[in-house]
Design a protein around this motif. Structure first.
Motif, PDB file in Angstrom:
ATOM      1  N   ILE A 265     -51.119  24.579 -12.564  1.00 38.52           N
ATOM      2  CA  ILE A 265     -52.210  25.004 -11.707  1.00 38.52           C
ATOM      3  C   ILE A 265     -53.421  24.130 -11.995  1.00 38.52           C
ATOM      4  O   ILE A 265     -53.674  23.765 -13.147  1.00 38.52           O
ATOM      5  N   SER A 266     -54.159  23.795 -10.948  1.00 37.02           N
ATOM      6  CA  SER A 266     -55.319  22.923 -11.097  1.00 37.02           C
ATOM      7  C   SER A 266     -56.470  23.649 -11.789  1.00 37.02           C
ATOM      8  O   SER A 266     -56.423  24.863 -11.999  1.00 37.02           O
ATOM      9  N   GLN A 267     -57.500  22.888 -12.112  1.00 34.06           N
ATOM     10  CA  GLN A 267     -58.634  23.436 -12.864  1.00 34.06           C
ATOM     11  C   GLN A 267     -59.271  24.642 -12.182  1.00 34.06           C
ATOM     12  O   GLN A 267     -59.622  25.620 -12.842  1.00 34.06           O
ATOM     13  N   THR A 268     -59.384  24.597 -10.869  1.00 35.45           N
ATOM     14  CA  THR A 268     -60.019  25.695 -10.134  1.00 35.45           C
ATOM     15  C   THR A 268     -59.025  26.739  -9.658  1.00 35.45           C
ATOM     16  O   THR A 268     -59.415  27.809  -9.207  1.00 35.45           O
ATOM     17  N   GLY A 269     -57.745  26.411  -9.736  1.00 34.88           N
ATOM     18  CA  GLY A 269     -56.730  27.320  -9.223  1.00 34.88           C
ATOM     19  C   GLY A 269     -56.388  27.092  -7.767  1.00 34.88           C
ATOM     20  O   GLY A 269     -55.550  27.797  -7.206  1.00 34.88           O
ATOM     21  N   ALA A 270     -57.020  26.094  -7.155  1.00 33.56           N
ATOM     22  CA  ALA A 270     -56.797  25.855  -5.733  1.00 33.56           C
ATOM     23  C   ALA A 270     -55.428  25.265  -5.442  1.00 33.56           C
ATOM     24  O   ALA A 270     -54.895  25.436  -4.338  1.00 33.56           O
ATOM     25  N   SER A 271     -54.863  24.580  -6.420  1.00 28.16           N
ATOM     26  CA  SER A 271     -53.561  23.932  -6.215  1.00 28.16           C
ATOM     27  C   SER A 271     -52.581  24.386  -7.280  1.00 28.16           C
ATOM     28  O   SER A 271     -52.938  24.559  -8.443  1.00 28.16           O
ATOM     29  N   THR A 272     -51.331  24.567  -6.846  1.00 26.73           N
ATOM     30  CA  THR A 272     -50.255  24.914  -7.776  1.00 26.73           C
ATOM     31  C   THR A 272     -49.035  24.057  -7.482  1.00 26.73           C
ATOM     32  O   THR A 272     -48.904  23.483  -6.384  1.00 26.73           O
TER      33      THR A 272
ATOM     34  N   ALA B 260     -49.601  25.111 -21.721  1.00 31.66           N
ATOM     35  CA  ALA B 260     -50.197  23.875 -22.189  1.00 31.66           C
ATOM     36  C   ALA B 260     -51.362  23.500 -21.298  1.00 31.66           C
ATOM     37  O   ALA B 260     -51.422  23.917 -20.132  1.00 31.66           O
ATOM     38  N   ALA B 261     -52.259  22.694 -21.846  1.00 32.51           N
ATOM     39  CA  ALA B 261     -53.447  22.247 -21.126  1.00 32.51           C
ATOM     40  C   ALA B 261     -53.463  20.731 -21.048  1.00 32.51           C
ATOM     41  O   ALA B 261     -53.131  20.048 -22.021  1.00 32.51           O
ATOM     42  N   THR B 262     -53.860  20.223 -19.880  1.00 35.00           N
ATOM     43  CA  THR B 262     -53.919  18.782 -19.686  1.00 35.00           C
ATOM     44  C   THR B 262     -55.207  18.375 -18.994  1.00 35.00           C
ATOM     45  O   THR B 262     -55.699  19.099 -18.120  1.00 35.00           O
ATOM     46  N   SER B 263     -55.706  17.206 -19.360  1.00 38.98           N
ATOM     47  CA  SER B 263     -56.888  16.652 -18.709  1.00 38.98           C
ATOM     48  C   SER B 263     -56.522  15.940 -17.418  1.00 38.98           C
ATOM     49  O   SER B 263     -57.394  15.581 -16.634  1.00 38.98           O
ATOM     50  N   SER B 264     -55.224  15.717 -17.194  1.00 39.48           N
ATOM     51  CA  SER B 264     -54.782  15.014 -15.998  1.00 39.48           C
ATOM     52  C   SER B 264     -54.822  15.931 -14.787  1.00 39.48           C
ATOM     53  O   SER B 264     -54.458  17.099 -14.877  1.00 39.48           O
ATOM     54  N   PRO B 265     -55.245  15.414 -13.625  1.00 35.93           N
ATOM     55  CA  PRO B 265     -55.247  16.231 -12.413  1.00 35.93           C
ATOM     56  C   PRO B 265     -53.876  16.317 -11.743  1.00 35.93           C
ATOM     57  O   PRO B 265     -53.696  17.064 -10.785  1.00 35.93           O
ATOM     58  N   ILE B 266     -52.890  15.575 -12.254  1.00 35.28           N
ATOM     59  CA  ILE B 266     -51.559  15.548 -11.647  1.00 35.28           C
ATOM     60  C   ILE B 266     -50.771  16.764 -12.124  1.00 35.28           C
ATOM     61  O   ILE B 266     -50.684  17.027 -13.327  1.00 35.28           O
ATOM     62  N   LEU B 267     -50.185  17.488 -11.185  1.00 36.52           N
ATOM     63  CA  LEU B 267     -49.579  18.771 -11.512  1.00 36.52           C
ATOM     64  C   LEU B 267     -48.057  18.775 -11.564  1.00 36.52           C
ATOM     65  O   LEU B 267     -47.459  19.832 -11.699  1.00 36.52           O
ATOM     66  N   ASP B 268     -47.414  17.627 -11.501  1.00 32.11           N
ATOM     67  CA  ASP B 268     -45.960  17.635 -11.402  1.00 32.11           C
ATOM     68  C   ASP B 268     -45.247  17.781 -12.731  1.00 32.11           C
ATOM     69  O   ASP B 268     -44.032  17.717 -12.794  1.00 32.11           O
ATOM     70  N   GLY B 269     -46.001  17.973 -13.798  1.00 32.12           N
ATOM     71  CA  GLY B 269     -45.382  18.202 -15.092  1.00 32.12           C
ATOM     72  C   GLY B 269     -45.046  16.949 -15.862  1.00 32.12           C
ATOM     73  O   GLY B 269     -44.637  17.032 -17.027  1.00 32.12           O
TER      74      GLY B 269
ATOM     75  N   LYS C  21     -39.328  28.146  -7.676  1.00 27.90           N
ATOM     76  CA  LYS C  21     -40.146  28.255  -6.468  1.00 27.90           C
ATOM     77  C   LYS C  21     -39.757  29.502  -5.679  1.00 27.90           C
ATOM     78  O   LYS C  21     -38.573  29.774  -5.461  1.00 27.90           O
ATOM     79  N   GLY C  22     -40.765  30.271  -5.283  1.00 25.85           N
ATOM     80  CA  GLY C  22     -40.512  31.500  -4.535  1.00 25.85           C
ATOM     81  C   GLY C  22     -40.297  32.719  -5.401  1.00 25.85           C
ATOM     82  O   GLY C  22     -40.303  33.853  -4.911  1.00 25.85           O
ATOM     83  N   ARG C  23     -40.103  32.514  -6.708  1.00 28.00           N
ATOM     84  CA  ARG C  23     -39.888  33.637  -7.636  1.00 28.00           C
ATOM     85  C   ARG C  23     -41.024  33.761  -8.649  1.00 28.00           C
ATOM     86  O   ARG C  23     -41.350  34.876  -9.073  1.00 28.00           O
ATOM     87  N   PHE C  24     -41.590  32.641  -9.061  1.00 32.34           N
ATOM     88  CA  PHE C  24     -42.647  32.636 -10.076  1.00 32.34           C
ATOM     89  C   PHE C  24     -43.982  32.298  -9.412  1.00 32.34           C
ATOM     90  O   PHE C  24     -44.027  31.523  -8.447  1.00 32.34           O
ATOM     91  N   THR C  25     -45.051  32.859  -9.973  1.00 35.51           N
ATOM     92  CA  THR C  25     -46.396  32.558  -9.500  1.00 35.51           C
ATOM     93  C   THR C  25     -47.312  32.305 -10.688  1.00 35.51           C
ATOM     94  O   THR C  25     -47.418  33.150 -11.583  1.00 35.51           O
ATOM     95  N   ILE C  26     -47.954  31.151 -10.692  1.00 38.97           N
ATOM     96  CA  ILE C  26     -48.921  30.824 -11.735  1.00 38.97           C
ATOM     97  C   ILE C  26     -50.319  31.117 -11.206  1.00 38.97           C
ATOM     98  O   ILE C  26     -50.611  30.869 -10.027  1.00 38.97           O
ATOM     99  N   SER C  27     -51.173  31.653 -12.071  1.00 40.77           N
ATOM    100  CA  SER C  27     -52.552  31.935 -11.687  1.00 40.77           C
ATOM    101  C   SER C  27     -53.429  31.793 -12.918  1.00 40.77           C
ATOM    102  O   SER C  27     -52.927  31.672 -14.036  1.00 40.77           O
ATOM    103  N   ARG C  28     -54.720  31.823 -12.696  1.00 41.77           N
ATOM    104  CA  ARG C  28     -55.636  31.679 -13.815  1.00 41.77           C
ATOM    105  C   ARG C  28     -56.917  32.455 -13.560  1.00 41.77           C
ATOM    106  O   ARG C  28     -57.312  32.661 -12.398  1.00 41.77           O
ATOM    107  N   ASP C  29     -57.553  32.854 -14.645  1.00 42.03           N
ATOM    108  CA  ASP C  29     -58.857  33.502 -14.600  1.00 42.03           C
ATOM    109  C   ASP C  29     -59.743  32.746 -15.576  1.00 42.03           C
ATOM    110  O   ASP C  29     -59.718  33.001 -16.787  1.00 42.03           O
ATOM    111  N   ASN C  30     -60.510  31.811 -15.057  1.00 43.90           N
ATOM    112  CA  ASN C  30     -61.331  30.966 -15.934  1.00 43.90           C
ATOM    113  C   ASN C  30     -62.426  31.765 -16.641  1.00 43.90           C
ATOM    114  O   ASN C  30     -62.835  31.419 -17.746  1.00 43.90           O
TER     115      ASN C  30
END
Length: 123
Positions: free
Chosen positions: A51-58, A97-106, A65-74
């Motif tokens: 999930i992105s820093q703001t939560g806008a992208s996952t 885990a936490a990453t400074s990279s904006p790329i979300l593909d793992g 896919k379709g079974r799991f949902t990632i979310s965050r509360d900053n």
């Protein structure tokens, strides 16, 4: 430094649900994209979701896919992974885990890791 502590794992029957939490301390997670990974016995660690820093992208692995949902509360410095319709093949040690990279593909390197919480799905 960011310390990450996972919780919420356990034993569940196939078809059931669990919600994992990842609590961060030491630094706000709002500056990091966050991910969940899992490792089954005898297998390599695999990417589950991010999930992105703001939560806008996952981004999800095809297997969840379709079974799991990632979310965050900053505001609470917490990341969640809601897991529904669990299957025996979802069994493993789940780590956040936490990453400074904006790329979300793992595939980007992650800077900080938690110790993990065990999820076991019985058939």
């Amino acid at each position: 430094q960011v310390q990450l502590v996972e919780s919420g794992g356990g034993l569940v029957q196939a078809g059931g649900s669990l919600r994992l939490s990842c609590a961060a301390s030491g630094r706000t997670i709002s500056r990091y994209a966050m991910g969940w990974f899992r490792q089954a016995p005898g297998k390599e660690r695999e990417f589950v979701a991010a999930i992105s820093q703001t939560g806008a992208s996952t981004y999800y692995a095809d297997s969840v896919k379709g079974r799991f949902t990632i979310s965050r509360d900053n505001a609470k410095n917490v990341v969640y992974l809601q897991m529904n319709s669990l299957k025996p093949e979802d069994t493993g040690l789940y780590s956040c885990a936490a990453t400074s990279s904006p790329i979300l593909d793992g595939r980007s390197p992650y800077d900080y890791w938690g110790q993990g919480t065990q999820v076991t799905v019985s058939s």
